[in-house]
Scaffold this motif. Structure first.
Motif, short mmCIF file in Angstrom:
data_model
loop_
_atom_site.label_atom_id
_atom_site.label_comp_id
_atom_site.label_asym_id
_atom_site.label_seq_id
_atom_site.Cartn_x
_atom_site.Cartn_y
_atom_site.Cartn_z
N LEU A 89 -13.34 4.53 -6.72
CA LEU A 89 -11.99 4.26 -6.25
C LEU A 89 -11.06 4.22 -7.45
O LEU A 89 -11.50 3.94 -8.57
N MET A 120 -12.47 1.11 1.54
CA MET A 120 -12.72 -0.27 1.16
C MET A 120 -13.71 -0.92 2.12
O MET A 120 -14.64 -1.62 1.70
N GLY A 137 0.80 -1.21 0.00
CA GLY A 137 0.00 0.00 0.00
C GLY A 137 0.83 1.26 0.00
O GLY A 137 2.05 1.24 0.20
N ASP A 138 0.16 2.37 -0.24
CA ASP A 138 0.80 3.68 -0.27
C ASP A 138 0.85 4.26 1.14
O ASP A 138 -0.17 4.35 1.81
N SER A 180 -5.01 -10.00 -9.95
CA SER A 180 -5.65 -8.68 -10.06
C SER A 180 -6.15 -8.43 -11.49
O SER A 180 -7.26 -7.92 -11.70
N VAL A 209 -7.64 4.71 2.19
CA VAL A 209 -8.07 3.68 1.25
C VAL A 209 -8.68 2.49 2.00
O VAL A 209 -9.70 1.92 1.57
N HIS A 210 -8.07 2.12 3.11
CA HIS A 210 -8.58 1.00 3.92
C HIS A 210 -9.99 1.30 4.42
O HIS A 210 -10.88 0.44 4.36
N GLU A 232 -2.73 4.97 2.90
CA GLU A 232 -3.14 3.62 3.33
C GLU A 232 -4.42 3.63 4.17
O GLU A 232 -5.37 2.89 3.88
N ASP A 280 -6.56 0.96 -10.02
CA ASP A 280 -5.59 0.00 -9.50
C ASP A 280 -6.02 -0.53 -8.14
O ASP A 280 -5.76 -1.69 -7.80
N GLU A 281 -6.71 0.30 -7.34
CA GLU A 281 -7.21 -0.17 -6.04
C GLU A 281 -8.35 -1.16 -6.23
O GLU A 281 -8.45 -2.16 -5.51
N LYS A 333 -6.82 -4.43 -7.16
CA LYS A 333 -6.17 -5.06 -6.01
C LYS A 333 -7.22 -5.66 -5.05
O LYS A 333 -7.06 -6.79 -4.55
N ILE A 334 -8.30 -4.91 -4.81
CA ILE A 334 -9.35 -5.40 -3.92
C ILE A 334 -10.02 -6.64 -4.51
O ILE A 334 -10.26 -7.63 -3.81
#
Length: 391
Positions: free
Chosen positions: A213, A95, A83-84, A186, A91-92, A88, A216-217, A220-221
């Motif tokens: 979102l 999500m 994560g960034d 992904s 975004v968490h 982080e 890329d997120e 990934k999710i």
């Protein structure tokens, strides 16, 4: 040379946790160790201490300099930073807000009837084909795969493809291999999500397709949901079956009293330790916990499987007991804002399996000596390659 204890710790019994975790916890529930890659890390093996780390926003999965960050293992998935660092926590939180309704206890409860149908069908096939059989291949793997496919909106006919990718994602020896598999997962799942924008359904990937979102997120999710949504449950079924097969008294108690099934599932989650890898966290600033100062950037390993056997919290913690009064919730699903979104789904699947399997096959027993089971020590999630049984 450093005299710090070196991970991974050996265990002579695959259903038990290495005694070194308890020995270290008795001295210090947070203590320095060397990881498999030779880096220093803080091992957290105490129950109260691990909950404090889970709940403290000063810890995260990301690191400001990921290329030079200490690592727990060579696995690209959860062996090091992820994560960034700047975004982080935001975004968490996004999500979790997005996915929480899809994995609510109420929605999972509504899914229970479908899970019962799938389990009954799998057990019927086992009975038709007769003993012996590989329970891992006949029940433990296909159940969570079929359920997660229906929930997410993934084509079930792709199961061999994504199962093979998931296997590569768990590789502990080659970071490039596990990273390539993570990216492939992904890409595969994001293709499905994009298709949902044209033809949405009543599934989680359709929710993701409409999410605000970064692309890329979302990718990934989507990949993470498919991987985590089946891989860990496979191992919990295998380990739960073995724990009950090894203890006929507990198995008979479960057969006599079906009301024990929910508690038995929690005891399986508390006791089973398919892997001793642990979860990665990095201190985002200096933090003091239990009298220990963890400096910004230092690696922390959360040994949830060890914390679930903390003798300060559980009486006779190494004893498997389906009647155990769980006064303290285990941390097998994490804690606080890091409590697993899929916990209710896993509970529905495990309760269905352990409410039906031994009733359908009361004479179920291992088909090979216990010592001949082949643990996957080279894989992040551990578990077994096969579970031969007969009846």
């Amino acid at each position: 040379m450093s005299r710090l204890p070196q991970l991974p710790f050996a265990r002579s019994d695959v259903l038990e946790v290495s005694p070194e975790f308890a020995e270290l916890r008795a001295r210090e529930p947070i203590t320095k160790v060397l990881t498999e890659t030779g880096d220093e890390a803080w091992l957290v093996s105490g129950y109260d201490e691990i909950r404090q780390v889970f709940a403290d926003h000063r810890f995260g999965r990301s690191h400001p300099t990921p290329e030079s960050a200490p690592r727990l293992s060579n696995n690209a998935l959860i062996g090091g930073p992820n994560g960034d660092h700047a975004t982080e926590h935001v975004v968490h939180a996004q999500m979790r807000r997005l996915l929480a309704p899809a994995f609510s206890a109420r929605r999972m409860g509504a899914l229970s009837g479908r899970v019962e149908e799938i389990v009954a069908d799998l057990l019927d096939r086992m009975a038709e084909e007769g003993p012996p059989c590989d329970l891992h291949a006949r029940l433990s793997v296909p159940l969570p795969i079929q359920v997660i496919c229906e929930l997410l909106g993934v084509p079930y006919e792709d199961r061999d493809r994504f199962r093979a990718i998931a296997e590569e994602m768990t590789d502990l020896s080659d970071p490039a291999r596990s990273a390539a598999a993570r990216d492939e997962m992904s890409e595969y799942t994001y293709t499905i999500v994009k298709g949902k924008r044209e033809e949405p359904g009543e599934d989680v990937y359709s929710d993701l397709a409409a999410a605000d979102l970064p692309e890329d997120e979302i990718a990934k999710i989507a990949g993470g949901l498919l991987f985590a949504g089946h891989e860990t449950t496979v191992n919990q079924i295998d380990y739960g079956v073995l724990l009950l097969l090894r203890d006929p008294e507990q198995r008979e108690a479960l057969l006599r009293d079906p009301s024990l099934v929910p508690g038995a599932v929690e005891e399986i989650m508390r006791t089973a330790a398919p892997s001793q890898h642990g979860l990665v966290r990095y201190a985002h600033e200096d933090v003091e916990i239990a009298g220990v100062t963890i400096r910004a950037g230092e690696l922390v390993m959360l040994a949830t499987f060890a914390a679930n056997r903390d003798e300060r919290v559980y009486a006779d913690p190494d004893r498997f007991d389906v009647s155990r009064e769980m006064f303290h919730a285990h941390v097998g699903f994490g804690y606080a804002s890091h409590y697993c979104l899929g916990a209710s789904l896993a509970r529905v699947e495990l309760r269905t399996v352990f409410g039906a399997l031994f009733r359908r096959f009361p004479t179920l027993r291992p088909a090979v000596p216990y010592e001949r089971l082949e643990p996957r020590v080279d894989r992040l999630t551990g578990g077994f390659r096969a579970l031969p049984v007969t009846w």
